[in-house]
Design a protein around this motif. Structure first.
Motif, PDB file in Angstrom:
ATOM      1  N   ASN A 151       5.282   3.211   8.884  1.00  0.00           N
ATOM      2  CA  ASN A 151       3.694   2.664   9.117  1.00  0.00           C
ATOM      3  C   ASN A 151       3.440   2.499  10.595  1.00  0.00           C
ATOM      4  O   ASN A 151       2.391   2.525  11.141  1.00  0.00           O
ATOM      5  N   LYS A 152       4.462   1.682  11.353  1.00  0.00           N
ATOM      6  CA  LYS A 152       4.395   1.598  12.710  1.00  0.00           C
ATOM      7  C   LYS A 152       4.567   2.814  13.785  1.00  0.00           C
ATOM      8  O   LYS A 152       3.600   2.862  14.705  1.00  0.00           O
ATOM      9  N   ASP A 153       5.257   3.781  13.307  1.00  0.00           N
ATOM     10  CA  ASP A 153       5.518   4.915  14.210  1.00  0.00           C
ATOM     11  C   ASP A 153       4.337   5.869  13.839  1.00  0.00           C
ATOM     12  O   ASP A 153       4.090   6.789  14.890  1.00  0.00           O
ATOM     13  N   LEU A 154       3.805   5.998  12.719  1.00  0.00           N
ATOM     14  CA  LEU A 154       2.673   7.076  12.639  1.00  0.00           C
ATOM     15  C   LEU A 154       1.513   6.279  12.902  1.00  0.00           C
ATOM     16  O   LEU A 154       1.009   5.052  12.530  1.00  0.00           O
ATOM     17  N   VAL A 155       0.676   6.838  14.047  1.00  0.00           N
ATOM     18  CA  VAL A 155      -0.353   6.109  14.744  1.00  0.00           C
ATOM     19  C   VAL A 155      -1.594   5.865  13.822  1.00  0.00           C
ATOM     20  O   VAL A 155      -2.471   5.015  14.096  1.00  0.00           O
ATOM     21  N   ASN A 156      -1.686   6.794  12.795  1.00  0.00           N
ATOM     22  CA  ASN A 156      -3.142   6.749  11.856  1.00  0.00           C
ATOM     23  C   ASN A 156      -2.422   6.582  10.352  1.00  0.00           C
ATOM     24  O   ASN A 156      -2.884   7.638   9.680  1.00  0.00           O
ATOM     25  N   SER A 157      -2.027   5.705  10.151  1.00  0.00           N
ATOM     26  CA  SER A 157      -1.507   5.406   8.825  1.00  0.00           C
ATOM     27  C   SER A 157      -1.723   4.219   8.184  1.00  0.00           C
ATOM     28  O   SER A 157      -2.074   2.891   8.980  1.00  0.00           O
ATOM     29  N   GLU A 158      -1.677   4.040   6.934  1.00  0.00           N
ATOM     30  CA  GLU A 158      -2.084   2.616   6.043  1.00  0.00           C
ATOM     31  C   GLU A 158      -0.777   2.641   5.111  1.00  0.00           C
ATOM     32  O   GLU A 158      -0.345   3.767   4.376  1.00  0.00           O
ATOM     33  N   LEU A 159      -0.024   1.629   4.910  1.00  0.00           N
ATOM     34  CA  LEU A 159       0.868   1.278   4.114  1.00  0.00           C
ATOM     35  C   LEU A 159       0.573   0.369   2.820  1.00  0.00           C
ATOM     36  O   LEU A 159      -0.065  -0.725   3.150  1.00  0.00           O
ATOM     37  N   ILE A 160       0.583   0.776   1.485  1.00  0.00           N
ATOM     38  CA  ILE A 160       0.567   0.138   0.437  1.00  0.00           C
ATOM     39  C   ILE A 160       1.525  -0.133  -0.256  1.00  0.00           C
ATOM     40  O   ILE A 160       2.220   0.871  -0.651  1.00  0.00           O
ATOM     41  N   VAL A 161       1.976  -1.412  -0.735  1.00  0.00           N
ATOM     42  CA  VAL A 161       3.164  -1.469  -1.523  1.00  0.00           C
ATOM     43  C   VAL A 161       2.757  -1.928  -3.121  1.00  0.00           C
ATOM     44  O   VAL A 161       1.795  -2.784  -3.175  1.00  0.00           O
ATOM     45  N   LEU A 162       3.485  -1.238  -3.823  1.00  0.00           N
ATOM     46  CA  LEU A 162       3.226  -1.368  -5.313  1.00  0.00           C
ATOM     47  C   LEU A 162       4.173  -2.426  -5.688  1.00  0.00           C
ATOM     48  O   LEU A 162       5.245  -1.942  -5.812  1.00  0.00           O
ATOM     49  N   LYS A 163       3.944  -3.330  -6.648  1.00  0.00           N
ATOM     50  CA  LYS A 163       4.844  -4.374  -7.151  1.00  0.00           C
ATOM     51  C   LYS A 163       5.528  -4.091  -8.216  1.00  0.00           C
ATOM     52  O   LYS A 163       5.130  -3.157  -8.934  1.00  0.00           O
ATOM     53  N   GLU A 164       6.907  -4.337  -8.276  1.00  0.00           N
ATOM     54  CA  GLU A 164       7.388  -4.497  -9.656  1.00  0.00           C
ATOM     55  C   GLU A 164       7.680  -2.751  -9.684  1.00  0.00           C
ATOM     56  O   GLU A 164       7.644  -2.062 -11.027  1.00  0.00           O
ATOM     57  N   THR A 165       7.720  -2.129  -8.770  1.00  0.00           N
ATOM     58  CA  THR A 165       7.956  -0.396  -8.831  1.00  0.00           C
ATOM     59  C   THR A 165       9.269  -0.007  -7.833  1.00  0.00           C
ATOM     60  O   THR A 165       9.677  -0.676  -6.930  1.00  0.00           O
ATOM     61  N   GLY A 166       9.862   0.886  -8.441  1.00  0.00           N
ATOM     62  CA  GLY A 166      11.120   1.539  -7.865  1.00  0.00           C
ATOM     63  C   GLY A 166      10.641   2.648  -6.959  1.00  0.00           C
ATOM     64  O   GLY A 166       9.854   2.873  -6.260  1.00  0.00           O
ATOM     65  N   HIS A 167      11.803   3.659  -6.702  1.00  0.00           N
ATOM     66  CA  HIS A 167      11.530   4.766  -5.910  1.00  0.00           C
ATOM     67  C   HIS A 167      10.793   6.065  -6.340  1.00  0.00           C
ATOM     68  O   HIS A 167       9.989   6.513  -5.912  1.00  0.00           O
ATOM     69  N   ALA A 168      10.871   6.117  -7.611  1.00  0.00           N
ATOM     70  CA  ALA A 168      10.423   7.230  -8.554  1.00  0.00           C
ATOM     71  C   ALA A 168       8.660   6.925  -8.614  1.00  0.00           C
ATOM     72  O   ALA A 168       8.190   6.594  -9.910  1.00  0.00           O
ATOM     73  N   LEU A 169       7.872   6.842  -7.758  1.00  0.00           N
ATOM     74  CA  LEU A 169       6.435   6.446  -7.909  1.00  0.00           C
ATOM     75  C   LEU A 169       5.654   7.352  -8.948  1.00  0.00           C
ATOM     76  O   LEU A 169       4.919   6.880  -9.621  1.00  0.00           O
TER      77      LEU A 169
END
Length: 281
Positions: A239-257
């Motif tokens: 998220n820091k390296d991509l200059v035009n990005s947004e990060l959303i975190v899903l709770k109680e969730t693993g890798h296989a979104l």
């Protein structure tokens, strides 16, 4: 001329690529879906059923995975996989797509954004692979030993599909026979393990930070807070390296979104499109 739904193979970049194409006559928005390592289009089945109601969808089995061919002449590098996807979209006459990449598929998406940024209006990265180095030289050299693919097969059999799914999912209760069989099916023939051995040799490292920082495409990053494969700290760095990005975190969730949270992922994608369009107007 109206395009019709098609599921099949196209010879692209010297290999037969399996795809699923779902046109939508009421929308000019196209999503291109790229799955992760040891996965296939199967992983997107829930998300596809939601997306295709409103949008045009192209889902791809990245060689050598899923139903795509396994070929001794094909170069299984991320750059070549990205070029294969690009050529496939050209064969459908697609332009200005939104790419969705899960895990390794996210790294292929980032390669496409780097190589041909004009192809994408935006991208969604689901627990994307990032910052992984190339395989160490001893492993690459060992891969040339005759029948090394049998060691790869043994490793896969030892870990097993169910164990891999348990590692990838926070909610183990959704694991069922359909899911296990869907992920197991492509690994019942030996040729996949020969191709995976070639991938050990060909796979370059993930894009470095200085290349990621050049990518200007708007990116939505969706991450599980219990991701053991690509920990959340990877998403935060990306998220820091991509200059035009947004990060959303899903709770109680693993890798296989796409397995655990297809409905939430779909809603976040729609919101991302809506916010982007409002900003552009």
């Amino acid at each position: 001329m109206e395009q019709t739904e098609s599921i099949g193979y196209l010879p692209i970049n010297n290999i037969n690529v399996y795809y699923e194409f779902y046109p939508n006559q009421t929308s000019d928005k196209t999503f291109v879906l790229l799955h992760g390592f040891l996965s296939s289009t199967f992983t997107f089945r829930h998300l596809i059923s939601l997306l295709k109601k409103e949008y045009q969808v192209l889902s791809v089995d990245l060689p050598p995975f899923g139903k795509s061919a396994k070929c001794n002449q094909y170069v299984y590098s991320y750059k070549n996989l990205a070029q294969t996807v690009i050529k496939l979209t050209e064969s459908f006459g697609l332009k200005k797509m939104t790419f969705i990449g899960h895990s390794m598929g996210g790294q292929i998406v980032l390669n496409i954004l780097h190589m041909m940024p004009e192809l994408a209006d935006k991208a969604i990265l689901l627990c994307s692979s990032a910052y992984l180095k190339r395989s160490k030289l001893p492993l690459i050299l060992t891969s040339y030993i005759p029948y090394f693919h049998l060691f790869v097969k043994y490793w896969f059999a030892r870990t097993g599909v169910k164990k891999n799914l348990q590692d990838a999912l926070y909610n183990h209760s959704i694991i069922n026979d359909e899911m296990i069989n869907g992920y197991l099916q492509p690994f019942l023939e030996d040729d996949i393990f020969v191709a995976l051995t070639r991938m050990i040799r060909h796979r370059e490292g993930d894009l470095p930070a200085e290349v990621l920082q050049q990518i200007k495409t708007p990116c939505l990053l969706l991450w599980g807070d219990h991701d053991n494969s690509m920990p959340l700290k990877v998403g935060e760095k990306l998220n820091k390296d991509l200059v035009n990005s947004e990060l959303i975190v899903l709770k109680e969730t693993g890798h296989a979104l796409p397995e655990e949270r297809p409905n939430e992922v779909y809603e976040y994608i729609k919101n991302f499109l809506g916010n982007f369009q409002m900003a552009a107007d």
